[in-house]
Design a protein around this motif. Structure first.
Motif, PDB file in Angstrom:
ATOM      1  N   SER A   7      32.194 -19.311  31.068  1.00  0.00           N
ATOM      2  CA  SER A   7      31.440 -20.743  31.204  1.00  0.00           C
ATOM      3  C   SER A   7      30.349 -20.954  30.208  1.00  0.00           C
ATOM      4  N   TYR A   8      29.616 -19.800  29.965  1.00  0.00           N
ATOM      5  CA  TYR A   8      28.443 -20.253  29.160  1.00  0.00           C
ATOM      6  C   TYR A   8      28.960 -20.576  27.775  1.00  0.00           C
ATOM      7  N   ILE A   9      29.633 -19.783  27.239  1.00  0.00           N
ATOM      8  CA  ILE A   9      30.268 -20.154  25.783  1.00  0.00           C
ATOM      9  C   ILE A   9      30.625 -21.695  25.678  1.00  0.00           C
ATOM     10  N   VAL A  10      31.792 -21.744  26.748  1.00  0.00           N
ATOM     11  CA  VAL A  10      31.974 -23.391  26.806  1.00  0.00           C
ATOM     12  C   VAL A  10      30.911 -24.348  26.816  1.00  0.00           C
ATOM     13  N   ILE A  11      30.347 -24.119  27.812  1.00  0.00           N
ATOM     14  CA  ILE A  11      29.027 -25.119  28.053  1.00  0.00           C
ATOM     15  C   ILE A  11      28.123 -25.228  26.926  1.00  0.00           C
ATOM     16  N   PHE A  12      27.723 -24.092  26.220  1.00  0.00           N
ATOM     17  CA  PHE A  12      26.822 -24.127  25.063  1.00  0.00           C
ATOM     18  C   PHE A  12      27.614 -24.959  24.078  1.00  0.00           C
ATOM     19  N   VAL A  13      29.000 -24.515  23.755  1.00  0.00           N
ATOM     20  CA  VAL A  13      29.365 -25.115  22.499  1.00  0.00           C
ATOM     21  C   VAL A  13      29.335 -26.683  22.840  1.00  0.00           C
ATOM     22  N   PHE A  14      29.801 -27.077  24.014  1.00  0.00           N
ATOM     23  CA  PHE A  14      29.720 -28.384  24.350  1.00  0.00           C
ATOM     24  C   PHE A  14      28.293 -29.069  24.177  1.00  0.00           C
ATOM     25  N   SER A  15      27.246 -28.363  24.685  1.00  0.00           N
ATOM     26  CA  SER A  15      25.928 -28.943  24.624  1.00  0.00           C
ATOM     27  C   SER A  15      25.558 -29.172  23.003  1.00  0.00           C
ATOM     28  N   LEU A  16      26.061 -28.156  22.265  1.00  0.00           N
ATOM     29  CA  LEU A  16      25.771 -28.651  21.070  1.00  0.00           C
ATOM     30  C   LEU A  16      26.615 -29.740  20.224  1.00  0.00           C
ATOM     31  N   ILE A  17      27.773 -29.602  20.704  1.00  0.00           N
ATOM     32  CA  ILE A  17      28.429 -31.044  20.275  1.00  0.00           C
ATOM     33  C   ILE A  17      27.858 -32.227  21.029  1.00  0.00           C
ATOM     34  N   PHE A  18      27.316 -32.433  22.285  1.00  0.00           N
ATOM     35  CA  PHE A  18      26.686 -33.305  22.702  1.00  0.00           C
ATOM     36  C   PHE A  18      25.463 -33.737  21.838  1.00  0.00           C
ATOM     37  N   SER A  19      24.496 -32.701  21.508  1.00  0.00           N
ATOM     38  CA  SER A  19      23.137 -32.928  21.032  1.00  0.00           C
ATOM     39  C   SER A  19      23.738 -33.444  19.639  1.00  0.00           C
ATOM     40  N   LEU A  20      24.618 -33.158  18.703  1.00  0.00           N
ATOM     41  CA  LEU A  20      25.015 -33.679  17.390  1.00  0.00           C
ATOM     42  C   LEU A  20      25.340 -35.321  17.635  1.00  0.00           C
ATOM     43  N   LEU A  21      26.175 -35.403  18.593  1.00  0.00           N
ATOM     44  CA  LEU A  21      26.711 -36.760  18.817  1.00  0.00           C
ATOM     45  C   LEU A  21      25.273 -37.568  19.289  1.00  0.00           C
ATOM     46  N   LEU A  22      24.591 -37.052  20.260  1.00  0.00           N
ATOM     47  CA  LEU A  22      23.458 -37.877  20.429  1.00  0.00           C
ATOM     48  C   LEU A  22      22.605 -38.256  19.531  1.00  0.00           C
ATOM     49  N   HIS A  23      22.286 -36.988  18.441  1.00  0.00           N
ATOM     50  CA  HIS A  23      21.205 -37.293  17.515  1.00  0.00           C
ATOM     51  C   HIS A  23      22.016 -38.566  16.487  1.00  0.00           C
ATOM     52  N   LEU A  24      23.462 -38.285  16.157  1.00  0.00           N
ATOM     53  CA  LEU A  24      23.861 -39.362  15.354  1.00  0.00           C
ATOM     54  C   LEU A  24      23.688 -40.795  15.820  1.00  0.00           C
ATOM     55  N   LEU A  25      23.721 -41.119  17.137  1.00  0.00           N
ATOM     56  CA  LEU A  25      23.775 -42.212  17.688  1.00  0.00           C
ATOM     57  C   LEU A  25      22.309 -42.631  17.786  1.00  0.00           C
ATOM     58  N   LEU A  26      21.469 -41.981  17.811  1.00  0.00           N
ATOM     59  CA  LEU A  26      19.995 -42.290  18.029  1.00  0.00           C
ATOM     60  C   LEU A  26      19.290 -42.249  16.722  1.00  0.00           C
ATOM     61  N   LYS A  27      19.678 -41.519  15.739  1.00  0.00           N
ATOM     62  CA  LYS A  27      19.232 -41.384  14.186  1.00  0.00           C
ATOM     63  C   LYS A  27      19.137 -42.874  13.626  1.00  0.00           C
ATOM     64  N   GLN A  28      20.155 -43.475  14.027  1.00  0.00           N
ATOM     65  CA  GLN A  28      20.330 -44.930  13.183  1.00  0.00           C
ATOM     66  C   GLN A  28      19.404 -45.824  13.732  1.00  0.00           C
ATOM     67  N   LYS A  29      18.778 -45.540  14.942  1.00  0.00           N
ATOM     68  CA  LYS A  29      17.705 -46.496  15.456  1.00  0.00           C
ATOM     69  C   LYS A  29      16.291 -45.906  15.157  1.00  0.00           C
ATOM     70  N   ASN A  30      16.338 -44.633  14.963  1.00  0.00           N
ATOM     71  CA  ASN A  30      14.798 -44.047  15.029  1.00  0.00           C
ATOM     72  C   ASN A  30      14.667 -43.720  13.563  1.00  0.00           C
ATOM     73  N   LYS A  31      15.666 -43.456  12.740  1.00  0.00           N
ATOM     74  CA  LYS A  31      15.342 -42.852  11.660  1.00  0.00           C
ATOM     75  C   LYS A  31      14.652 -41.304  11.481  1.00  0.00           C
ATOM     76  N   VAL A  32      14.964 -40.569  12.653  1.00  0.00           N
ATOM     77  CA  VAL A  32      14.591 -39.322  12.779  1.00  0.00           C
ATOM     78  C   VAL A  32      15.371 -38.375  11.859  1.00  0.00           C
ATOM     79  N   THR A  33      14.281 -37.254  11.330  1.00  0.00           N
ATOM     80  CA  THR A  33      15.054 -36.407  10.253  1.00  0.00           C
ATOM     81  C   THR A  33      15.090 -34.901  10.873  1.00  0.00           C
ATOM     82  N   THR A  34      14.631 -34.400  11.976  1.00  0.00           N
ATOM     83  CA  THR A  34      14.857 -33.582  12.705  1.00  0.00           C
ATOM     84  C   THR A  34      15.356 -33.627  13.976  1.00  0.00           C
ATOM     85  N   ILE A  35      16.091 -32.682  14.488  1.00  0.00           N
ATOM     86  CA  ILE A  35      16.929 -32.725  15.596  1.00  0.00           C
ATOM     87  C   ILE A  35      16.014 -32.119  16.901  1.00  0.00           C
ATOM     88  N   PRO A  36      15.892 -32.762  17.712  1.00  0.00           N
ATOM     89  CA  PRO A  36      15.115 -32.075  18.916  1.00  0.00           C
ATOM     90  C   PRO A  36      16.262 -31.387  19.906  1.00  0.00           C
TER      91      PRO A  36
END
Length: 159
Positions: free
Chosen positions: A103-132
């Protein structure tokens, strides 16, 4: 038990808010998340399985951090501090106490994918260079825990 769940969600929410706003998170939030998520996992399993799963999860985190460290030094030729934040590593370690290994591995991987997609979505609006990363992952784990507690998903602590 409800108080622990509220504190856990509050801890994740504080990590999210601080990481997005300041790119710095109070250090005590990571042990707090580890302790409470560990207690919730421990209460749903037996001691032997808890210890084995936590050790496997920690081994995976150490392996992952070693890869990131090596990649930043040998391939990117930069300091690991420039690639990966300490808060991210502390969250990875803290979350190792949360779930059974699969469960940890699956949830962990999906959290990384979620983080990438969220950052790509918000990056266009905020011009953020680092990923929180710790913040985005905290948001994902809030959603995971709440969906489990409300019955949307099945038991996260099995398998």
């Amino acid at each position: 038990m409800i108080l622990l769940k509220i504190i856990l969600i509050t801890g994740f929410a504080l990590i999210l808010f601080q990481d997005i706003k300041e790119r710095q998170v109070y250090w005590f939030l990571f042990p707090l998340v580890a302790l409470i998520s560990g207690i919730l996992f421990y209460n749903s399993t037996i001691l032997e399985l808890f210890i084995i799963n936590v050790l496997v999860n920690l081994a995976m985190v150490v392996f992952l951090l070693t890869i990131v460290y090596s990649y930043s030094i040998f391939k990117l030729k930069t300091s690991p501090k420039n690639v990966f934040g300490l808060g991210d590593a502390l969250l990875f370690i803290g979350l190792a106490f949360s779930f059974a290994s699969i469960s940890y591995i699956v949830i962990f991987v999906f959290s990384l994918i979620f983080s990438l997609l969220l950052h790509l979505l918000l990056k266009q609006k905020n011009k953020v260079t680092t990923i929180p990363l710790a913040g985005y992952m905290s948001l994902f784990f809030i959603l995971v825990y709440v969906s489990n507690w409300t019955g949307i998903t099945t038991n996260l602590y099995s398998i």
